[in-house]
Design a protein around this motif. Sequence first.
Motif, PDB file in Angstrom:
ATOM      1  N   HIS A 262      26.761  59.030  44.823  1.00  0.00           N
ATOM      2  CA  HIS A 262      26.917  58.515  43.459  1.00  0.00           C
ATOM      3  C   HIS A 262      28.366  58.105  43.209  1.00  0.00           C
ATOM      4  N   ARG A 263      29.311  58.934  43.668  1.00  0.00           N
ATOM      5  CA  ARG A 263      30.736  58.595  43.538  1.00  0.00           C
ATOM      6  C   ARG A 263      31.051  57.292  44.284  1.00  0.00           C
ATOM      7  N   LEU A 264      30.565  57.198  45.518  1.00  0.00           N
ATOM      8  CA  LEU A 264      30.860  56.031  46.347  1.00  0.00           C
ATOM      9  C   LEU A 264      30.288  54.765  45.723  1.00  0.00           C
ATOM     10  N   LEU A 265      29.045  54.832  45.273  1.00  0.00           N
ATOM     11  CA  LEU A 265      28.410  53.656  44.677  1.00  0.00           C
ATOM     12  C   LEU A 265      29.106  53.253  43.375  1.00  0.00           C
ATOM     13  N   ALA A 266      29.509  54.238  42.585  1.00  0.00           N
ATOM     14  CA  ALA A 266      30.225  53.932  41.340  1.00  0.00           C
ATOM     15  C   ALA A 266      31.547  53.233  41.641  1.00  0.00           C
ATOM     16  N   THR A 267      32.240  53.694  42.670  1.00  0.00           N
ATOM     17  CA  THR A 267      33.519  53.078  43.036  1.00  0.00           C
ATOM     18  C   THR A 267      33.309  51.663  43.564  1.00  0.00           C
ATOM     19  N   LEU A 268      32.288  51.472  44.397  1.00  0.00           N
ATOM     20  CA  LEU A 268      31.978  50.131  44.898  1.00  0.00           C
ATOM     21  C   LEU A 268      31.610  49.190  43.753  1.00  0.00           C
ATOM     22  N   THR A 269      30.870  49.720  42.769  1.00  0.00           N
ATOM     23  CA  THR A 269      30.518  48.914  41.602  1.00  0.00           C
ATOM     24  C   THR A 269      31.761  48.486  40.841  1.00  0.00           C
ATOM     25  N   ALA A 270      32.683  49.438  40.618  1.00  0.00           N
ATOM     26  CA  ALA A 270      33.920  49.124  39.889  1.00  0.00           C
ATOM     27  C   ALA A 270      34.754  48.088  40.649  1.00  0.00           C
ATOM     28  N   LEU A 271      34.847  48.238  41.955  1.00  0.00           N
ATOM     29  CA  LEU A 271      35.620  47.283  42.751  1.00  0.00           C
ATOM     30  C   LEU A 271      34.972  45.897  42.736  1.00  0.00           C
ATOM     31  N   THR A 272      33.645  45.856  42.796  1.00  0.00           N
ATOM     32  CA  THR A 272      32.942  44.568  42.754  1.00  0.00           C
ATOM     33  C   THR A 272      33.160  43.879  41.417  1.00  0.00           C
ATOM     34  N   ILE A 273      33.111  44.645  40.344  1.00  0.00           N
ATOM     35  CA  ILE A 273      33.357  44.057  39.024  1.00  0.00           C
ATOM     36  C   ILE A 273      34.796  43.589  38.922  1.00  0.00           C
ATOM     37  N   GLY A 274      35.729  44.326  39.548  1.00  0.00           N
ATOM     38  CA  GLY A 274      37.115  43.855  39.594  1.00  0.00           C
ATOM     39  C   GLY A 274      37.219  42.509  40.281  1.00  0.00           C
ATOM     40  N   ALA A 275      36.468  42.345  41.366  1.00  0.00           N
ATOM     41  CA  ALA A 275      36.465  41.061  42.071  1.00  0.00           C
ATOM     42  C   ALA A 275      35.846  39.965  41.209  1.00  0.00           C
ATOM     43  N   ILE A 276      34.812  40.317  40.451  1.00  0.00           N
ATOM     44  CA  ILE A 276      34.187  39.343  39.542  1.00  0.00           C
ATOM     45  C   ILE A 276      35.212  38.843  38.529  1.00  0.00           C
ATOM     46  N   LEU A 277      35.966  39.767  37.964  1.00  0.00           N
ATOM     47  CA  LEU A 277      36.978  39.382  36.972  1.00  0.00           C
ATOM     48  C   LEU A 277      38.073  38.539  37.605  1.00  0.00           C
ATOM     49  N   LEU A 278      38.500  38.939  38.800  1.00  0.00           N
ATOM     50  CA  LEU A 278      39.573  38.221  39.473  1.00  0.00           C
ATOM     51  C   LEU A 278      39.189  36.772  39.749  1.00  0.00           C
ATOM     52  N   VAL A 279      37.943  36.573  40.176  1.00  0.00           N
ATOM     53  CA  VAL A 279      37.487  35.218  40.507  1.00  0.00           C
ATOM     54  C   VAL A 279      37.038  34.470  39.259  1.00  0.00           C
ATOM     55  N   GLY A 280      36.244  35.151  38.419  1.00  0.00           N
ATOM     56  CA  GLY A 280      35.637  34.477  37.272  1.00  0.00           C
ATOM     57  C   GLY A 280      36.627  34.040  36.212  1.00  0.00           C
ATOM     58  N   LEU A 281      37.595  34.894  35.903  1.00  0.00           N
ATOM     59  CA  LEU A 281      38.542  34.547  34.845  1.00  0.00           C
ATOM     60  C   LEU A 281      39.496  33.428  35.262  1.00  0.00           C
ATOM     61  N   ARG A 282      39.595  33.185  36.552  1.00  0.00           N
ATOM     62  CA  ARG A 282      40.422  32.073  37.038  1.00  0.00           C
ATOM     63  C   ARG A 282      39.632  30.764  37.105  1.00  0.00           C
ATOM     64  N   THR A 283      38.319  30.859  36.814  1.00  0.00           N
ATOM     65  CA  THR A 283      37.469  29.666  36.878  1.00  0.00           C
ATOM     66  C   THR A 283      37.330  29.092  35.474  1.00  0.00           C
ATOM     67  N   THR A 284      38.127  28.116  35.143  1.00  0.00           N
ATOM     68  CA  THR A 284      38.169  27.571  33.779  1.00  0.00           C
ATOM     69  C   THR A 284      36.885  26.856  33.405  1.00  0.00           C
ATOM     70  N   THR A 285      36.098  26.405  34.393  1.00  0.00           N
ATOM     71  CA  THR A 285      34.883  25.647  34.087  1.00  0.00           C
ATOM     72  C   THR A 285      33.751  26.524  33.558  1.00  0.00           C
ATOM     73  N   LEU A 286      33.890  27.840  33.622  1.00  0.00           N
ATOM     74  CA  LEU A 286      32.815  28.721  33.150  1.00  0.00           C
ATOM     75  C   LEU A 286      32.655  28.677  31.639  1.00  0.00           C
ATOM     76  N   GLY A 287      33.690  28.381  30.912  1.00  0.00           N
ATOM     77  CA  GLY A 287      33.611  28.307  29.458  1.00  0.00           C
ATOM     78  C   GLY A 287      34.018  29.597  28.779  1.00  0.00           C
ATOM     79  N   SER A 288      34.277  29.511  27.478  1.00  0.00           N
ATOM     80  CA  SER A 288      34.797  30.659  26.723  1.00  0.00           C
ATOM     81  C   SER A 288      33.777  31.788  26.590  1.00  0.00           C
ATOM     82  N   ARG A 289      32.491  31.433  26.424  1.00  0.00           N
ATOM     83  CA  ARG A 289      31.483  32.478  26.247  1.00  0.00           C
ATOM     84  C   ARG A 289      31.369  33.334  27.507  1.00  0.00           C
TER      85      ARG A 289
END
Length: 348
Positions: A262-289
Amino acid sequence: MTPRHRRLISNWLFVLCFMLLGMIAIGGVTRLTGSGLSIMDWQPVSGIIPPLSHAEWERLFALYQTIPQYHLQHEGFGLEGFQKIFWAEWIHRFWGRLMGLVLIVPLAWFTLRGMITRGLALRLFLFFILGALQGAIGWFMVASGFRPDSTAVEPVRLVLHLSAALILYVAVLWTAFSIRWPDPQPVASSANTRPTKLLVWAGLGLICVTIIAGGFTAGTHAGFVFNTFPLMDGHLIPADYSNLTPFWLNWVENKAAIQFDHRLLATLTALTIGAILLVGLRTTTLGSRAHNALMMLGWAVLIQYALGVTTLLLVVPVWAGAVHQTFAAVLLGVMLYVLHTLRGASTR
């Protein structure tokens, strides 16, 4: 459907989703207080009426005294103690019945008034059937706690009950999103569009698997051992991780392995979401919403991870365990909202 009807019906479904979150919270309290076995019979209709006389309370208490949990955990706590755990389970069941009414009565009204399409009406009626099935799964789970030498329900049945609730939650929430925002927001292709959406799908899968692992952690009471973080008894991986054979049994019966997973999966989830933010927030074409949804996701995973660590370090107090369990569904809902905002983004 007119815009006004879309707002009205989506708001109704959002209310149902909040009620589902409430149901998950009440279920957490019921489990953590050992209240789930206090009602010995399943009466889908007449069970909505609580005991109204002292004689009825005595009858129900006498029934409870016949199961192993009473003799192994609560022997001698008297009628007053029984009433405390009874009310927690009764509220849990009452809340489920109330949700059924909140779904079926407005559904009948909206259908008769022609405010929703036939296809949507059938889908929502299917949700009502799934809700009723969830009640049956709940009783199937509770019945496992009446076996000899048992003081709690079987972890596998607990996970089944939790998973069914989350499936219903996801289905209702996605339907509400689609009614409120029926048209996908166009997203222009860019180098980061495809990886962002693929990462969101990966994050969604990880959240679901982590919640299931959390269900086994709750069902086996694995959260009450190794109450340190980040090490477990001085080790990153507990020494008795693979004590059971065959090896896969460790994932569902070995408390050390279950908590570590459970600890390992939670950490992997947090890291994956960090990667989502890192990539997604730099993608201006996604839009404000979509960007706003990604920011919500970042805050949600931080809160949930902090809740998990807090629950562990405090040795699973009722309030922390219930909030942690409920906020897992909130995080799942936010991830679902992110995915919904990216419907117009291509993965090719």
